[in-house]
Enzyme design. Structure first.
Site, PDB file in Angstrom:
ATOM      1  N   GLU A 166      12.692  22.500 -15.636  1.00 21.64           N
ATOM      2  CA  GLU A 166      12.157  22.443 -17.061  1.00 21.64           C
ATOM      3  C   GLU A 166      12.931  23.200 -18.115  1.00 21.64           C
ATOM      4  O   GLU A 166      13.126  22.656 -19.341  1.00 21.64           O
ATOM      5  CB  GLU A 166      10.889  23.305 -17.233  1.00 21.64           C
ATOM      6  CG  GLU A 166       9.857  22.709 -16.307  1.00 21.64           C
ATOM      7  CD  GLU A 166       9.399  21.355 -16.989  1.00 21.64           C
ATOM      8  OE1 GLU A 166       9.540  21.228 -17.984  1.00 21.64           O
ATOM      9  OE2 GLU A 166       8.851  20.813 -15.967  1.00 21.64           O
ATOM     10  N   SER A 168      -5.140 -13.789  -4.256  1.00 18.54           N
ATOM     11  CA  SER A 168      -5.287 -14.623  -5.134  1.00 18.54           C
ATOM     12  C   SER A 168      -5.912 -14.579  -6.652  1.00 18.54           C
ATOM     13  O   SER A 168      -5.858 -15.211  -7.425  1.00 18.54           O
ATOM     14  CB  SER A 168      -6.064 -15.829  -4.324  1.00 18.54           C
ATOM     15  OG  SER A 168      -5.405 -16.606  -3.398  1.00 18.54           O
TER      16      SER A 168
END
Length: 944
Positions: free
Chosen positions: A119, A391
């Protein structure tokens, strides 16, 4: 002196006048060096001073209303309230109840190093703001796009999460930098790092603070017990807690942990060898079992927290926010009942489901079904789980793009045939068969794979991807997988979530307008600041594409060939698409999964108001597979129950046809072009389809017109041939008297199998019909009247006829020779024949008994074909009369067997029986002239 002067002056002037133009006279004056430069420097300094004054003034103006650094705010958290979609009901208050504060000295150095390397690597070198890092971030954003790298320090993150709203403005950034500087003056680096590690958010379920995260993920009693690989994993979580969660997303978590280890090695916190060793540890190897159960609405609120953090950078657990959501408590309560086995019967405890309910008009998520038997922070099958869509992707990647870009109609003909991908790999339908020419509507309804691939190829992969991107699907961008033709039938490597699919399908129902699915509408901060988080609507497709795709998906539900007929619900207009995916060959072999076993079963459906995406299956292949009817139908079953419940008491609505679409009748596809039906087209082959205005077919099909003409032409040929054949039919009839009886035989040359004969007799007693039926035959008239003449006429169904007559000798001069006449050639028939109640002889139907005759009933055998027995040379001994009806079986055995071509037939014994009872002998033919009955004789039957 004056004269001389004048002369000198004059001489100078003369000399000056004689000098060439453009040249300076005399020596030029020397200019002062650096005059222009000094002016530029002065101007710059002046502007700088003015800018500095203005900047300082602006800076102080911006920080004038900045909040003060408050110790209580830094070390304490303020809970946030979450509201339902009515804006009044508080469904939960989230906050500091799950915090475990840990002192700086209790945090191991490996944990501190992991967070600092990730950080803020210059944490110990700057004074709250790292201008060096800001410069690097600007360069990275310039090269890789905005947001590629952040410039905030750990100190700035503490300030932002504690005091400021998340509005991304210059003023807020200036205040953040100012407060960071103030914070560094007031607190030591150790205190600031302690604040940061105790406030940071790690995971859903209100897990924040390093101590709480260590306990949650690794089950350790203290943060001191964390290992290097565990510390690196936790240090990588704050950037994206859901994306990098090792419990639910092990692949992403592994990549993120390894990135942290590389940063630690790069910046000297560990050696490269230590980093490599830590990378070898499975990211899930040391995870604790997640046992904490969820509470009411936790699944929904987890998504709320994720959105708030992503869109505002605020910490919902400590910022004291008021969060307004799209939660429909009625819908969510019912979905929870579904997940808890109170509505549908799940096959077993490991069977899972995930679903999302979305409002079509706004994109607001009404309810989330995250899974069954979930624990806090566990995998959310609705929002985090990505599976192959099967599908259900076909409307998004295949038919939708084809309508949008190529203006296909719903009846677009596509040939379903043996086919392959562009690289030669075969593609097959689920049923391993082919339907030939089908419409796009039917291809989608039957979920055929080959037409879907052809639609994808017709549009082009890039256009298809662009269409899907407009519906919120990033496809291969998130994990780098290769986008290929297999996507057209759902062959993704990782897949999609129900949340994504619900958002995509809702655009079809919303006339092509896409609203990103979301749970939060706005956030209100303690200082009164409000942020509207409602996504902006955008057009994802034309209205004709949305309507026509919707109508095609209605066929999936309503047509007899549709795969989702089970979701039909009275009073609701429903459209949708089913989808399944299979296991890999390796998974089938490894876990002994049968070929019919399915991995995922989906149903994505919608009404005019709501869209629901439902996924069902098992978390892992080792947990099970879908096989039974209950399992394969579960997604549709869940959809039907939920859509019915949430639609109760609300306007049902309907899908409106836009002006850009027209409906036309067409012939069902038999080729690549659609055509309008002709007057000859059978109604069963006419269907109605939708077209983009201006593209409907204008040509009328000639298919059945040609067939009709050909059929008429063929009929004429047949008629001519039949007439010609009928003219060739020459009937013949003979009559002869012998032994006290008249024998009549009829036949025809060139007779067809369907030629029928009608035989009439004219006697002193009048005219009557002797026989009628197909085929040649014969008849015997017993006890004719002596001296009378009997005339016989045979007429065929083609209108041809022949006649014959015979005179019966008087009783006084009974002739021993047959008195017969030759057939007459006039072809006349008696128009006054009496219709008699005759029984059809069972022997080839050629001989009929006459029940109404005045002659005794004589059961004669039919003569199959022309009976030549009377003239064929030989004594034809007749069969003894058995007094049976023609419908009986006494003489069935003699049919066609009594051939008398030169031989004598021995008469069978008299049975004296009758199938329908005995008959009373009838009176003689001429009662006024009684005669002794002669012994009846029957003409033999001839087999042709």
């Amino acid at each position: 002196m004056s004269d001389n002067y004048r002369s000198r002056e004059e001489r100078r002037r003369a000399m000056n006048d004689n000098k060439p133009e453009g040249k300076s006279q005399g020596k030029p004056k020397k200019k002062k060096k650096g005059g222009l430069f000094r002016k530029i420097v002065a101007a710059v300094l002046l502007i700088g001073i003015i800018g500095l004054i203005a900047g300082v003034g602006t800076f102080f103006a911006m920080i004038s209303d900045a909040p003060k650094v408050d110790d209580s705010v830094l070390k304490n958290s303020f809970s946030s309230k979450v509201y339902a979609n009515d804006g009044k009901t508080v469904v939960k208050e989230i906050g500091a109840q799950k915090r475990t504060y840990v002192q700086y000295d209790e945090i191991p150095q490996v944990v501190k190093n992991a967070f600092i390397a990730t950080e803020d690597v210059r944490f110990y070198k700057h004074h709250g703001v790292d201008f060096y890092r800001i410069g690097g971030a600007l360069m990275a954003n310039f090269k890789n796009g905005f947001g590629a790298e952040g410039g905030s320090t750990i100190t700035q993150q503490v300030v932002k999460n504690s005091f400021l709203s998340p509005k991304k403005t210059v003023k807020r950034k200036v205040q953040e930098m100012w407060l960071a500087y103030q914070l560094e003056r007031k607190y030591s680096k150790q205190q600031i790092l302690e604040m940061y590690l105790n406030k940071i958010y790690f995971a859903s379920g209100e897990v924040y603070g390093i101590e709480r995260a260590a306990e949650k993920f690794y089950g350790v009693k203290s943060v001191k017990d964390l290992t290097l690989d565990e510390a690196a994993m936790l240090a990588g979580l704050p950037k994206a807690p859901t994306t990098y969660n090792p419990v639910t997303n092990p692949e992403n978590a592994t990549k993120r942990r390894n990135t942290v280890l590389n940063l630690m090695a790069k910046n000297g916190f560990i050696t490269q060898a230590e980093a490599d060793k830590a990378k070898q540890v499975d990211v899930q190897a040391h995870l604790a079992k997640q046992t904490e159960s969820t509470s009411k609405y936790d699944v929904f609120i987890d998504q709320v927290i994720e959105e708030v953090k992503k869109k505002t950078d605020a910490d919902p657990f400590s910022a004291g926010l008021e969060i307004y959501t799209t939660l429909d408590t009625n819908a969510q309560d019912y979905v929870d009942d579904v997940m808890n086995n109170k509505v549908v019967n799940f096959p077993n405890d490991k069977f899972q489901a995930g679903l999302v309910v979305v409002d079509n008009e706004t994109g607001g998520i009404q309810a989330i079904g995250g899974g069954r038997n979930r624990v806090s922070g566990g995998l959310n099958f609705a929002t985090n789980m990505r599976r192959q869509p099967g599908s259900t992707i076909k409307p998004i990647l295949d038919y939708g793009p084809a309508i949008e870009n190529l203006k296909w109609s719903t009846g677009q003909p596509i040939k379903d045939e043996e086919y392959h991908y562009s690289d030669g790999t075969p593609i097959r339908n689920f049923g391993r068969n082919y339907k030939g020419w089908v419409s796009a509507r039917e291809a989608l309804g039957r979920s055929l794979n080959i037409p879907a691939l052809k639609a994808f190829q017709a549009t082009g992969a890039d256009k298809a991807k662009e269409f899907a991107t407009g519906l919120g699907l990033k496809l291969d961008e998130e994990d780098g997988e290769a986008y290929s033709e297999s996507y057209s039938i759902g062959g993704f490597r990782t897949g999609v979530t129900p949340l994504q699919m619900a958002g995509a399908y809702s655009a079809f129902a919303n006339e092509g307008m896409y609203n990103a699915p979301h749970t939060v509408t706005k956030v209100k901060f303690p200082d009164g600041t409000e942020i509207d988080l409602t996504p902006k609507s955008k057009r994802a497709m034309q209205d004709y594409t949305a309507f026509m795709m919707t109508d095609m998906m209605k066929s999936v539900v309503n047509e007899s060939y549709g795969t989702a007929r089970a979701v039909r619900t009275p009073g609701l207009e429903i459209a949708g698409k089913t989808g399944t995916s299979n296991f890999s060959a390796d998974e089938k072999k490894r876990y002994n999964i049968p070929d019919a076993g399915e991995k995922d079963v989906w149903f994505n459906g919608f009404t005019p108001n709501y869209t629901i995406s439902v996924w069902t299956g098992y978390e892992t292949a080792k947990d099970g597979y879908i096989l039974s009817a209950n399992e394969t139908g579960m997604a549709k079953n869940i959809f039907k129950h939920v859509i019915t419940h949430i639609s109760e008491g609300k306007p049902k609505g309907s899908f409106k046809q836009p002006d850009s679409v027209v409906e036309r009748s067409v012939e069902k596809p038999t080729g690549k072009d659609l055509k309008r039906p002709s007057g000859s087209t059978p109604s069963s082959l006419i269907t109605k389809e939708y077209f983009v205005r201006g593209t409907a077919p204008t040509k009328v099909s000639q298919t059945f017109v040609k067939k009709e003409k050909e059929e008429k032409k063929e009929d004429k040929k047949e008629d001519k041939k039949e007439k010609k054949d009928n003219k060739d039919v020459k009937p013949k009839i003979t009559a002869s008297y012998s032994g006290g009886a008249i024998s009549v035989n009829w036949s025809a040359s060139n007779a067809a199998s369907d030629t029928t004969f009608t035989v009439t007799m004219s006697s002193p007693n009048g005219s009557e019909q002797l026989a009628s039926g197909a085929g040649a035959g014969g008849k015997t008239i017993s006890n004719p009247a002596p001296g009378a003449t009997y005339s016989f006429t045979v007429t065929t169904n083609t209108g041809e006829s022949a006649s014959s007559s015979v005179k019966v000798p008087d009783s006084s001069d009974q002739a021993t020779e047959d008195d017969s006449t030759k057939p007459e050639d006039d072809g006349t028939t008696d128009d006054n024949q009496n219709e008699d109640n005759s029984n059809t002889d069972q022997n080839n139907g050629s001989d009929q008994g006459d029940d109404s005759s005045t002659q005794p009933d004589d059961n004669q055998n039919s003569n199959n074909g022309s009976n030549n027995g009377s003239n064929n040379g030989g004594n034809n001994s007749g069969n003894t009369d058995n007094n049976n009806n023609d419908s009986g079986n006494a003489n069935d055995g003699n049919s066609g067997n009594n051939s008398n071509n030169g031989g004598t037939t021995t008469p069978p014994a008299d049975n004296g029986g009758s199938d329908s009872g005995s008959q009373t002998p009838q009176t003689p033919a001429t009662p006024s002239t009684p005669a002794t009955p002669a012994t009846p004789q029957q003409e033999p039957t001839t087999e042709n």
